[in-house]
Motif scaffolding. Structure first.
Motif, PDB file in Angstrom:
ATOM      1  N   LYS A  97      28.984 -18.209  11.797  1.00 52.35           N
ATOM      2  CA  LYS A  97      27.688 -18.033  12.039  1.00 52.35           C
ATOM      3  C   LYS A  97      27.091 -16.743  11.358  1.00 52.35           C
ATOM      4  O   LYS A  97      25.800 -17.033  11.144  1.00 52.35           O
ATOM      5  CB  LYS A  97      27.680 -17.494  13.796  1.00 52.35           C
ATOM      6  N   MET A  98      27.696 -15.826  11.051  1.00 52.95           N
ATOM      7  CA  MET A  98      27.076 -14.715  10.602  1.00 52.95           C
ATOM      8  C   MET A  98      26.967 -15.268   9.118  1.00 52.95           C
ATOM      9  O   MET A  98      25.868 -14.564   8.291  1.00 52.95           O
ATOM     10  CB  MET A  98      27.983 -13.459  10.679  1.00 52.95           C
ATOM     11  N   ALA A 134      23.636 -17.060   8.944  1.00 54.82           N
ATOM     12  CA  ALA A 134      22.656 -16.004   9.242  1.00 54.82           C
ATOM     13  C   ALA A 134      22.375 -15.053   7.897  1.00 54.82           C
ATOM     14  O   ALA A 134      21.268 -14.958   7.495  1.00 54.82           O
ATOM     15  CB  ALA A 134      22.960 -15.049  10.178  1.00 54.82           C
ATOM     16  N   VAL A 135      23.658 -14.739   7.129  1.00 56.52           N
ATOM     17  CA  VAL A 135      23.273 -13.868   5.781  1.00 56.52           C
ATOM     18  C   VAL A 135      22.685 -14.629   4.859  1.00 56.52           C
ATOM     19  O   VAL A 135      21.708 -14.438   4.066  1.00 56.52           O
ATOM     20  CB  VAL A 135      24.550 -13.305   5.349  1.00 56.52           C
ATOM     21  N   ALA A 193      20.618 -17.359   5.189  1.00 57.52           N
ATOM     22  CA  ALA A 193      19.129 -17.508   5.795  1.00 57.52           C
ATOM     23  C   ALA A 193      18.508 -16.133   5.213  1.00 57.52           C
ATOM     24  O   ALA A 193      17.398 -16.452   4.662  1.00 57.52           O
ATOM     25  CB  ALA A 193      19.142 -18.027   7.081  1.00 57.52           C
ATOM     26  N   PHE A 194      19.090 -15.139   5.624  1.00 61.60           N
ATOM     27  CA  PHE A 194      18.464 -13.992   5.405  1.00 61.60           C
ATOM     28  C   PHE A 194      18.033 -13.644   3.784  1.00 61.60           C
ATOM     29  O   PHE A 194      16.892 -13.479   3.321  1.00 61.60           O
ATOM     30  CB  PHE A 194      19.243 -12.789   5.874  1.00 61.60           C
ATOM     31  N   VAL A 235      14.924 -16.008   2.679  1.00 63.01           N
ATOM     32  CA  VAL A 235      13.963 -15.473   2.893  1.00 63.01           C
ATOM     33  C   VAL A 235      13.683 -14.361   2.455  1.00 63.01           C
ATOM     34  O   VAL A 235      12.526 -13.963   1.813  1.00 63.01           O
ATOM     35  CB  VAL A 235      13.832 -15.287   4.674  1.00 63.01           C
ATOM     36  N   VAL A 241      10.178 -12.836   0.495  1.00 63.83           N
ATOM     37  CA  VAL A 241       9.588 -11.848   1.044  1.00 63.83           C
ATOM     38  C   VAL A 241       9.497 -10.562  -0.280  1.00 63.83           C
ATOM     39  O   VAL A 241       8.500  -9.890  -0.071  1.00 63.83           O
ATOM     40  CB  VAL A 241      10.013 -11.106   2.107  1.00 63.83           C
ATOM     41  N   SER A 248       8.878 -10.882  -3.327  1.00 60.95           N
ATOM     42  CA  SER A 248       7.916 -10.916  -4.044  1.00 60.95           C
ATOM     43  C   SER A 248       6.452 -10.389  -3.441  1.00 60.95           C
ATOM     44  O   SER A 248       5.334  -9.981  -4.202  1.00 60.95           O
ATOM     45  CB  SER A 248       7.156 -12.504  -4.341  1.00 60.95           C
ATOM     46  N   LEU A 249       6.515 -10.177  -2.102  1.00 63.63           N
ATOM     47  CA  LEU A 249       5.346  -9.418  -1.541  1.00 63.63           C
ATOM     48  C   LEU A 249       5.324  -7.839  -2.090  1.00 63.63           C
ATOM     49  O   LEU A 249       4.094  -7.242  -2.098  1.00 63.63           O
ATOM     50  CB  LEU A 249       5.489  -9.146   0.083  1.00 63.63           C
ATOM     51  N   PHE A 306       3.648 -15.091  -2.405  1.00 64.62           N
ATOM     52  CA  PHE A 306       5.015 -15.293  -1.691  1.00 64.62           C
ATOM     53  C   PHE A 306       5.959 -16.577  -2.417  1.00 64.62           C
ATOM     54  O   PHE A 306       5.411 -17.355  -2.895  1.00 64.62           O
ATOM     55  CB  PHE A 306       4.586 -15.723  -0.345  1.00 64.62           C
ATOM     56  N   LEU A 307       7.102 -16.259  -2.497  1.00 66.07           N
ATOM     57  CA  LEU A 307       8.004 -17.164  -3.174  1.00 66.07           C
ATOM     58  C   LEU A 307       7.918 -17.166  -4.559  1.00 66.07           C
ATOM     59  O   LEU A 307       8.355 -18.292  -5.085  1.00 66.07           O
ATOM     60  CB  LEU A 307       7.944 -18.573  -2.291  1.00 66.07           C
ATOM     61  N   ASN A 315      -1.086 -12.599   0.221  1.00 69.10           N
ATOM     62  CA  ASN A 315       0.005 -12.584   0.818  1.00 69.10           C
ATOM     63  C   ASN A 315      -0.117 -12.263   2.279  1.00 69.10           C
ATOM     64  O   ASN A 315       1.031 -12.833   3.216  1.00 69.10           O
ATOM     65  CB  ASN A 315       0.859 -11.396   0.141  1.00 69.10           C
ATOM     66  N   VAL A 355       0.993 -15.392   5.097  1.00 75.13           N
ATOM     67  CA  VAL A 355       2.466 -15.660   5.167  1.00 75.13           C
ATOM     68  C   VAL A 355       3.110 -15.085   6.408  1.00 75.13           C
ATOM     69  O   VAL A 355       4.075 -15.419   6.698  1.00 75.13           O
ATOM     70  CB  VAL A 355       3.109 -15.726   4.046  1.00 75.13           C
ATOM     71  N   VAL A 403       6.605 -15.550   8.397  1.00 74.65           N
ATOM     72  CA  VAL A 403       7.675 -14.803   7.894  1.00 74.65           C
ATOM     73  C   VAL A 403       8.188 -13.694   8.854  1.00 74.65           C
ATOM     74  O   VAL A 403       9.442 -13.531   8.995  1.00 74.65           O
ATOM     75  CB  VAL A 403       7.447 -14.151   6.225  1.00 74.65           C
ATOM     76  N   LEU A 447      12.055 -13.732   9.879  1.00 77.82           N
ATOM     77  CA  LEU A 447      13.003 -12.659   9.253  1.00 77.82           C
ATOM     78  C   LEU A 447      13.481 -12.030  10.703  1.00 77.82           C
ATOM     79  O   LEU A 447      14.802 -11.639  10.537  1.00 77.82           O
ATOM     80  CB  LEU A 447      12.187 -11.542   8.531  1.00 77.82           C
ATOM     81  N   ILE A 467      16.202 -14.168  12.397  1.00 78.98           N
ATOM     82  CA  ILE A 467      17.530 -13.907  11.628  1.00 78.98           C
ATOM     83  C   ILE A 467      18.463 -12.764  11.958  1.00 78.98           C
ATOM     84  O   ILE A 467      19.491 -12.586  12.011  1.00 78.98           O
ATOM     85  CB  ILE A 467      17.115 -14.197   9.987  1.00 78.98           C
ATOM     86  N   ILE A 475      20.191 -12.413  14.958  1.00 86.24           N
ATOM     87  CA  ILE A 475      21.515 -12.814  15.011  1.00 86.24           C
ATOM     88  C   ILE A 475      22.517 -11.929  14.905  1.00 86.24           C
ATOM     89  O   ILE A 475      23.716 -12.224  15.691  1.00 86.24           O
ATOM     90  CB  ILE A 475      21.511 -14.133  14.068  1.00 86.24           C
ATOM     91  N   PHE A 476      22.294 -11.062  14.275  1.00 87.18           N
ATOM     92  CA  PHE A 476      23.615 -10.075  14.060  1.00 87.18           C
ATOM     93  C   PHE A 476      23.811  -8.901  15.065  1.00 87.18           C
ATOM     94  O   PHE A 476      24.563  -8.439  15.199  1.00 87.18           O
ATOM     95  CB  PHE A 476      23.008  -9.073  12.803  1.00 87.18           C
ATOM     96  N   LEU A 491      -3.197 -19.146   0.244  1.00 88.74           N
ATOM     97  CA  LEU A 491      -2.278 -18.733  -0.324  1.00 88.74           C
ATOM     98  C   LEU A 491      -1.245 -19.516  -1.003  1.00 88.74           C
ATOM     99  O   LEU A 491      -0.771 -20.371  -0.573  1.00 88.74           O
ATOM    100  CB  LEU A 491      -1.311 -17.659   0.523  1.00 88.74           C
ATOM    101  N   PHE A 544       1.912 -20.515  -2.769  1.00 89.00           N
ATOM    102  CA  PHE A 544       3.279 -20.218  -2.798  1.00 89.00           C
ATOM    103  C   PHE A 544       3.841 -20.234  -4.565  1.00 89.00           C
ATOM    104  O   PHE A 544       3.523 -21.146  -5.031  1.00 89.00           O
ATOM    105  CB  PHE A 544       4.375 -20.886  -2.122  1.00 89.00           C
ATOM    106  N   GLY A 545       4.284 -19.213  -5.054  1.00 87.29           N
ATOM    107  CA  GLY A 545       4.914 -19.071  -6.028  1.00 87.29           C
ATOM    108  C   GLY A 545       3.887 -19.131  -7.416  1.00 87.29           C
ATOM    109  O   GLY A 545       4.169 -19.576  -8.441  1.00 87.29           O
TER     110      GLY A 545
END
Lengths: 140, 492
Positions: free
Chosen positions: A69-70, A73-74, A76-77, A80, A84, A86-87, A93-94, B3, B6, B10, B14, B17, B20-21, B59, B61-62
């Motif tokens: 599961k982790m 999650a890692v 997905a992190f 994403v 981020v 690029s911000l 973004f992206l 930006n 978004v 985001v 974020l 996610i 979850i930890f 915006l 993207f990319g």
């Protein structure tokens, strides 16, 4: 009668390495030929599933002590986070960066930040597939 | 490059996610998720004001220019809804802190809520049709998890129907996108609108538009609402409140975008069908709301009535009616969340869902009773409260365009809303209290505060109509003049 699956286990020990090589190949070749994070992750997960089939769950979980599961999650992190990042560089973004580097062994190599994004995708796929398989098998 | 646009998506993703930890650290989960929702509320308020000065912002993207890349487009309509969504989610989270119980909170409840909100915000902000589909799926997958979380028997039973109907409608959505892409060859909404205008919305495109109407009708509960009352009455109170406030509204948003931006050339066909569907939805919802004695069913059917009511505004499609729909959409998100929370609290306090088994609640819980009363008046559209502005503007639009049947249906449905809720109020809050003083279950402040905050927001929306009207007027102007949106995206 004691079930003896020595053939399955021996073959698995060899085949797993072939599958893992294939997974890495698919992963790194994704930029210019068929492959990429998703399919690389699926193939990697199939190697793990083969291990779970040939040996029992506990043996494998002792050798690979990961909470999948982790792992998901890692993954997905990471995916994403590459967007981020690029911000902070004041680009949309992206956004992705791509450049050529002279590496010691490989010579001139093109490296793109999209590989990190794909790494995230691959980890998420591995995590999700193995989590599904393990949680279904727990009930039986 | 904007930006900031978004961030409403985001930040929840974020945070979800990261949470979850921290599975077993419930305190961290609570504070982080609340902080994420509050910061999104603040950011969307900031963007909303930015749009007033700069016009519609986008915006890419990319840095891929439209129509080749995907993009987020922020206009006042989107941002008003993002703001309301984040606010409602933040307030519902407070209710979750006090009502959910450790077992569910440890099963990734907060990550799922954050991902669902991210999906909802993404659907509001996206400027690309396929991206809209993906955001719908993000929202729906999280909602599948939330509706089954806890795994009681009725939840599992209703979730099978809920998942099946949504998988089917998502498939229809995908097929409709494929047809549209096959016909005009683009997926960017502004570019689509331009190409449909060039082609003059041929009969083929009208058929595709009706397929989209079917899809979003299923998602929003417009006429095709048969799945809704069941699935909204089984999950825990706070999940039902989030569903009732947010999920159907995304379908309504998509309908507004589709039929004001893309398919506005044949209103005699498409908008007439929307009008008929909205009328039948109003009738069916009204019957449902007075037919049941189960408080959760009554509340769920009130969601259906509101959907019909808002879509009357789209069917009429005059500027006043669109403005009224936007007002009513914002009002409905706030008030439905409050209604679900109060109804859920009543069920939790009395241990029964049947309104004829509750009695005299006002004796022990006066604040809850009067909050319900305020919410009831707001829903019925009594002047100083928030429902009034939307109703009067939609009524005005219906009169202007001569849609008297829809006008009559929407006004009569208001009476049914009032009657169905008044029945709850009279049966449950008035009368002799049947429980003795010792048996009264204590009502925690954590349950009252979210309801009170939502009631205050509703009152504020009613009294502050003057303050909000520039934003709503701007949103309606963008919706009624699609070229504003197209110019902002394809920027000449």
């Amino acid at each position: 009668m004691k079930i003896n699956d020595v053939i399955l286990q021996t073959v698995t020990k060899i085949v797993v390495f072939i599958i893992l090589t294939m997974a890495v190949y698919l992963f790194v070749s994704g930029h210019n030929s068929p492959g990429g994070g998703f399919i690389g992750g699926l193939v990697l997960a199939s190697a793990l599933v083969l291990l779970f089939l040939a040996f029992d769950t506990e043996t494998i979980m002792n050798r690979i002590p990961l909470d999948f599961k982790m792992v998901a999650a890692v993954g997905a992190f990471i995916a994403v986070a590459t967007g981020v990042v690029s911000l902070f560089f004041d680009v949309p973004f992206l956004s992705q960066a791509y450049s050529y580097f002279n590496l010691p062994v490989f010579g001139q190599t093109g490296l793109a930040t999209v590989t990190i994004f794909e790494l995230g995708v691959a980890l998420a796929v591995v995590g999700v597939v193995v989590t599904i398989i393990l949680s279904i098998s727990e009930d039986v | 490059m904007n930006n900031i646009l978004v961030l409403p998506v985001v930040i929840p993703v974020l945070t979800g996610i990261i949470l979850i930890f921290f599975r077993s650290y419930i305190r961290i989960q609570r504070w982080l998720s609340l902080a994420a929702m509050l910061s999104v509320t603040g950011i969307s308020l900031y963007i909303l004001n930015m749009i007033q000065n700069l016009g519609v912002i986008r915006l890419d993207f990319g840095n891929w220019q439209p129509p080749f890349g995907i993009l987020f487009v922020g206009d006042s309509f989107s941002l008003l809804l993002v703001l309301t969504t984040s606010l409602v989610a933040a307030i519902c989270l407070i209710y979750a802190f006090y009502s959910l119980g450790q077992k569910r909170e440890q099963m990734f409840f907060y990550p799922f809520v954050l991902l669902m909100v991210a999906g909802v915000n993404g659907s509001f902000l996206t400027g690309d049709l396929f991206n809209l589909y993906v955001c719908f799926e993000v929202m729906l997958l999280a909602s599948y998890a939330l509706i089954t979380l806890g795994g009681t028997k009725p939840q599992l039973k209703e979730s099978i129907k809920y998942v099946a109907i949504n998988v089917l409608s998502s498939w229809f959505f995908l097929v409709a996108i494929a047809y549209l892409y096959g016909t005009v060859g683009t997926l960017n909404m502004a570019h689509l609108s331009e190409r449909i205008a060039e082609a003059g919305q041929t009969p083929l495109l009208t058929v595709i538009s009706i397929l989209f109407l079917l899809v979003f009708g299923l998602k929003a509960g417009l006429l095709l609402y048969f799945w809704l009352p069941g699935s909204y009455s089984v999950p825990p109170t706070v999940v039902a409140a989030l569903f009732g406030a947010l999920l159907t509204k995304v379908g309504i948003y998509a309908l507004f975008r589709m039929f004001t931006l893309l398919f506005y050339h044949e209103p005699s066909i498409t908008h007439t069908i929307i009008g008929i569907m909205a009328g039948i939805t109003l009738i069916g919802g009204s019957f449902g709301a007075i037919a049941y004695k189960d408080i959760r069913q009554i509340v769920s059917f009130n969601v259906v009535i509101a959907v019909g009511f808002i879509l009357v505004g789209l069917a009429v499609a005059t500027p006043a009616a669109i403005e009224g729909s936007i007002y009513y959409l914002i009002h409905d998100m706030l008030v439905k969340a409050a209604l679900f929370l109060i109804a859920g609290s009543m069920v939790a306090l009395t241990g029964t869902t049947m309104i004829d088994r509750m009695s005299g609640l006002i004796r022990h819980y006066p604040v809850l009773g009067w909050l319900f009363f305020i919410i009831m008046l707001a829903l019925a559209g009594i002047p100083p409260l928030s429902g009034f502005m939307g109703k009067i503007l939609i009524g005005q639009g219906a009169v202007e365009s001569g849609a008297y049947i829809l006008l009559a249906l929407s006004l009569i449905s208001s009476i049914f809303v009032l009657y169905s809720l008044l029945r709850i109020f009279l049966n449950c809050f008035w009368g002799e209290s049947t429980t003795s003083e010792e048996d009264v279950a204590p009502l925690s402040k954590g349950w009252l505060i979210p309801c009170a905050l939502l009631a205050v927001a509703s009152i504020g929306l009613g009294f502050g109509a003057e303050f909000i009207s520039p934003y709503v007027a701007d949103a309606a102007a963008t919706l009624t003049n699609p070229y504003i949106y197209i110019d902002a995206v394809l920027g000449k």
